[in-house]
Design a protein around this motif. Structure first.
Motif, PDB file in Angstrom:
ATOM      1  N   THR A  69      27.961  34.312  27.215  1.00  0.00           N
ATOM      2  CA  THR A  69      28.271  34.218  25.781  1.00  0.00           C
ATOM      3  C   THR A  69      29.769  34.362  25.534  1.00  0.00           C
ATOM      4  OG1 THR A  69      26.105  35.153  25.234  1.00  0.00           O
ATOM      5  CG2 THR A  69      27.787  35.240  23.520  1.00  0.00           C
ATOM      6  N   LYS A  70      30.452  35.189  26.317  1.00  0.00           N
ATOM      7  CA  LYS A  70      31.876  35.424  26.093  1.00  0.00           C
ATOM      8  C   LYS A  70      32.687  34.131  26.205  1.00  0.00           C
ATOM      9  CE  LYS A  70      32.042  40.278  27.576  1.00  0.00           C
ATOM     10  NZ  LYS A  70      30.586  40.515  27.745  1.00  0.00           N
ATOM     11  N   THR A  73      32.473  32.392  22.959  1.00  0.00           N
ATOM     12  CA  THR A  73      33.323  33.059  21.973  1.00  0.00           C
ATOM     13  C   THR A  73      34.785  32.704  22.199  1.00  0.00           C
ATOM     14  OG1 THR A  73      31.749  34.882  21.734  1.00  0.00           O
ATOM     15  CG2 THR A  73      34.022  35.313  21.075  1.00  0.00           C
ATOM     16  N   LEU A  76      35.725  29.416  20.676  1.00  0.00           N
ATOM     17  CA  LEU A  76      35.966  29.516  19.232  1.00  0.00           C
ATOM     18  C   LEU A  76      37.368  30.027  18.946  1.00  0.00           C
ATOM     19  CD1 LEU A  76      32.590  31.017  17.945  1.00  0.00           C
ATOM     20  CD2 LEU A  76      33.438  28.689  17.598  1.00  0.00           C
ATOM     21  N   TYR A 160      35.326  41.764  23.126  1.00  0.00           N
ATOM     22  CA  TYR A 160      34.775  40.500  22.640  1.00  0.00           C
ATOM     23  C   TYR A 160      34.051  40.653  21.312  1.00  0.00           C
ATOM     24  CZ  TYR A 160      36.366  37.178  26.002  1.00  0.00           C
ATOM     25  OH  TYR A 160      37.182  36.321  26.707  1.00  0.00           O
ATOM     26  N   THR A 161      33.604  41.864  20.991  1.00  0.00           N
ATOM     27  CA  THR A 161      33.139  42.125  19.632  1.00  0.00           C
ATOM     28  C   THR A 161      34.280  41.929  18.646  1.00  0.00           C
ATOM     29  OG1 THR A 161      31.353  43.634  20.224  1.00  0.00           O
ATOM     30  CG2 THR A 161      32.360  43.955  18.093  1.00  0.00           C
ATOM     31  N   GLY A 164      34.861  38.247  18.160  1.00  0.00           N
ATOM     32  CA  GLY A 164      33.867  37.661  17.269  1.00  0.00           C
ATOM     33  C   GLY A 164      34.150  37.984  15.817  1.00  0.00           C
ATOM     34  N   VAL A 167      36.945  35.765  14.607  1.00  0.00           N
ATOM     35  CA  VAL A 167      36.446  34.432  14.239  1.00  0.00           C
ATOM     36  C   VAL A 167      35.844  34.463  12.843  1.00  0.00           C
ATOM     37  CG1 VAL A 167      34.698  32.693  14.776  1.00  0.00           C
ATOM     38  CG2 VAL A 167      36.091  33.673  16.610  1.00  0.00           C
ATOM     39  N   TRP A 175      29.843  34.640  13.064  1.00  0.00           N
ATOM     40  CA  TRP A 175      30.123  34.140  14.417  1.00  0.00           C
ATOM     41  C   TRP A 175      29.062  33.138  14.840  1.00  0.00           C
ATOM     42  CZ3 TRP A 175      26.667  35.065  18.464  1.00  0.00           C
ATOM     43  CH2 TRP A 175      27.095  34.645  19.740  1.00  0.00           C
ATOM     44  N   GLU A 176      27.803  33.450  14.557  1.00  0.00           N
ATOM     45  CA  GLU A 176      26.710  32.569  14.955  1.00  0.00           C
ATOM     46  C   GLU A 176      26.819  31.207  14.288  1.00  0.00           C
ATOM     47  OE1 GLU A 176      21.813  32.417  14.655  1.00  0.00           O
ATOM     48  OE2 GLU A 176      22.889  34.289  14.252  1.00  0.00           O
ATOM     49  N   LEU A 179      29.753  29.227  15.714  1.00  0.00           N
ATOM     50  CA  LEU A 179      29.422  28.713  17.039  1.00  0.00           C
ATOM     51  C   LEU A 179      28.523  27.489  16.932  1.00  0.00           C
ATOM     52  CD1 LEU A 179      29.598  29.216  20.126  1.00  0.00           C
ATOM     53  CD2 LEU A 179      27.482  30.537  19.900  1.00  0.00           C
ATOM     54  N   PRO A 226      28.848  38.607  20.037  1.00  0.00           N
ATOM     55  CA  PRO A 226      29.803  37.718  20.710  1.00  0.00           C
ATOM     56  C   PRO A 226      30.052  38.067  22.171  1.00  0.00           C
ATOM     57  CG  PRO A 226      30.611  38.320  18.527  1.00  0.00           C
ATOM     58  CD  PRO A 226      29.433  39.200  18.813  1.00  0.00           C
TER      59      PRO A 226
END
Length: 459
Positions: A69-70, A73, A76, A160-161, A164, A167, A175-176, A179, A226
């Motif tokens: 997942t990273k 992210t 993005l 990474y939080t 996210g 973003v 974030w979702e 993405l 994220p």
């Protein structure tokens, strides 16, 4: 056991399926699925399951992919950079104030060199609801800085939080949703999602000392999403791997994904087997460099690797908390195809047009007494290579009249300039103050320090 294949020799197909079978058996995982792509085309998928009542999963079955997942992210964030909405050197505080770690730069967060802690405060964030961490302070915790920013690689899920949340702040959407709109839909990754969609594998813990199973919870990670929320399939991840190799102008161009694949931090202390770029792991497997990411969450393990030079990508997905090693398994799938069926080189073709001004640059050049060869490339660029012993070679791309910019190697980012004589003829090349002449220490040219009047001589 199932498999699908195209354009691979029977022996190669059997070797791939054998590797998946060994990984499933030795790893004691309820199921394992793998796949291989070459030059943008899925060549093989295969799977194995030990659950008698279940059919072997196909390439369209979702597994949770954890920290892969990273990389999504990071894509993005790189899009925000390419649009001019941020600079990778910006401190986080400039765009996301009030985090208490705002001096850390965006690039450092992407490369896990911000010095932040590896995990969120207790309880174990991967196995508990995200609602227990409703705000960024709950994710970062007290004493978040473990190391001075920029000094070393220290993997950080909370980092990474923060990315996210960055973003979300700059896009004005979740974030979702960002993405889905900006990455998943343009790339056709319709079976990649934040929540599971049938058919999907259930996550299991396998008892370390008995052949017994325990269901693992599949928690919504909330703000930590994220860092590890996504579910995906072998087919989708292979398409994503090809994007990481080639780029796609609808999402990120080739130059930006190449930047993501470039090492951004030193190797972790005591570990020289790999390093990290911008949202991507970089490792050596034999003589090959692989880029991609591995991931884990309770009940799932995942590995995704691509060898850009060979044009081969592979994925392995398992539904067990521990045991199987999808990362090494995916690397082995790459090796099997690349070794058994080497890539055919592109056919040589003559150039459509020949620029005589460029042609005058081709051939031998000398930096002092070091002999170099300069060759024209079909795309209007140049390559400059030491003719003996390796060393400081680079590719160059046109950057204006009589100027080229280094793409890689020692001269990455440096400017190669043609210095012409008053009559327009080529005199010498200037590369970061180094003078390249047609003859070693050519008399009458701009050789730093001059040339002895006595010229070359014997003892």
């Amino acid at each position: 056991m199932t498999s699908e294949s195209e354009d691979l020799l029977p022996g190669t197909r059997r070797a791939l399926l054998h590797r998946i079978a060994v990984a499933q058996t030795e790893g004691r995982t309820p199921s394992l699925v793998g796949g291989v792509l070459r030059d943008g085309r899925v060549l093989w998928t295969g799977s194995r399951t030990g659950l008698e009542e279940a059919a072997a999963p196909g390439a369209d079955a979702q597994y949770r992919i954890g920290s892969i997942t990273k990389t999504f992210t990071a894509v993005l964030v790189m899009r925000l950079r390419d649009e001019g909405l941020l600079d990778l050197g910006d401190p986080l505080e400039k765009h996301l104030p009030g985090t208490e770690v705002g001096e850390v730069t965006i690039a450092q967060l992407l490369a896990h060199s911000g010095g932040l802690g590896a995990e969120a405060p207790a309880p174990w964030w991967e196995r508990t609801p995200g609602s227990l961490r409703p705000s960024l302070p709950d994710v970062i915790g007290e004493g978040a800085r473990m190391h001075p920013p920029g000094r070393l690689f220290h993997y950080s899920n909370p980092g990474y939080t923060l990315l996210g949340s960055l973003v979300e702040a700059l896009r004005g959407m979740s974030w979702e949703e960002a993405l889905r709109r900006e990455v998943l839909e343009p790339l056709g990754l319709h079976r990649t999602s934040a929540q599971p969609q049938e058919p999907y594998a259930r996550g299991w813990a396998v008892h370390p000392w008995a052949d017994a199973l325990l269901p693992e919870p599949a928690e919504d990670l909330g703000l930590m999403a994220p860092a590890g929320q996504l579910w995906s399939t072998a087919a989708d991840l292979l398409r994503f791997a090809w994007f990481l190799a080639e780029g796609d102008e609808r999402v990120l161009g080739a130059a930006s994904v190449r930047e993501m694949r470039t090492p951004a931090v030193p190797a972790a202390a005591g570990d020289w087997s790999g390093t990290y770029g911008l949202g991507m792991q970089i490792t050596r497997s034999g003589e090959r460099t692989l880029v991609g990411h591995c991931g884990s969450l309770p009940g799932f393990l995942a590995g995704l690797w691509v060898c850009v030079e060979e044009g081969v990508a592979a994925v392995a997905l398992a539904n067990a908390t521990s045991g199987p090693l999808p990362g090494p398994a995916a690397a082995e799938l790459v090796r099997i195809v690349a070794d058994a069926e080497p890539r055919f080189p592109d056919p040589w073709r003559p150039a459509g047009e020949v620029d005589t001004r460029l042609l005058a640059l081709a051939g031998p050049w000398y930096w002092g007494t070091h002999a170099y060869g300069l060759r024209l490339t079909s795309d209007g660029g140049l390559t400059l290579d030491l003719l003996r012993g390796g060393g400081r070679g680079s590719r160059f791309v046109a950057a204006g009249e009589d100027a080229w910019t280094g793409l890689d190697g020692y001269y990455a980012g440096e400017t190669l300039r043609v210095v012409r004589r008053p009559d327009g003829a080529v005199g010498h090349l200037d590369l970061g103050s180094f003078v390249f002449t047609r003859e070693p220490y050519e008399p009458g040219d701009a050789v730093p320090g001059g040339v002895d009047e006595g010229g070359w001589r014997g003892i």
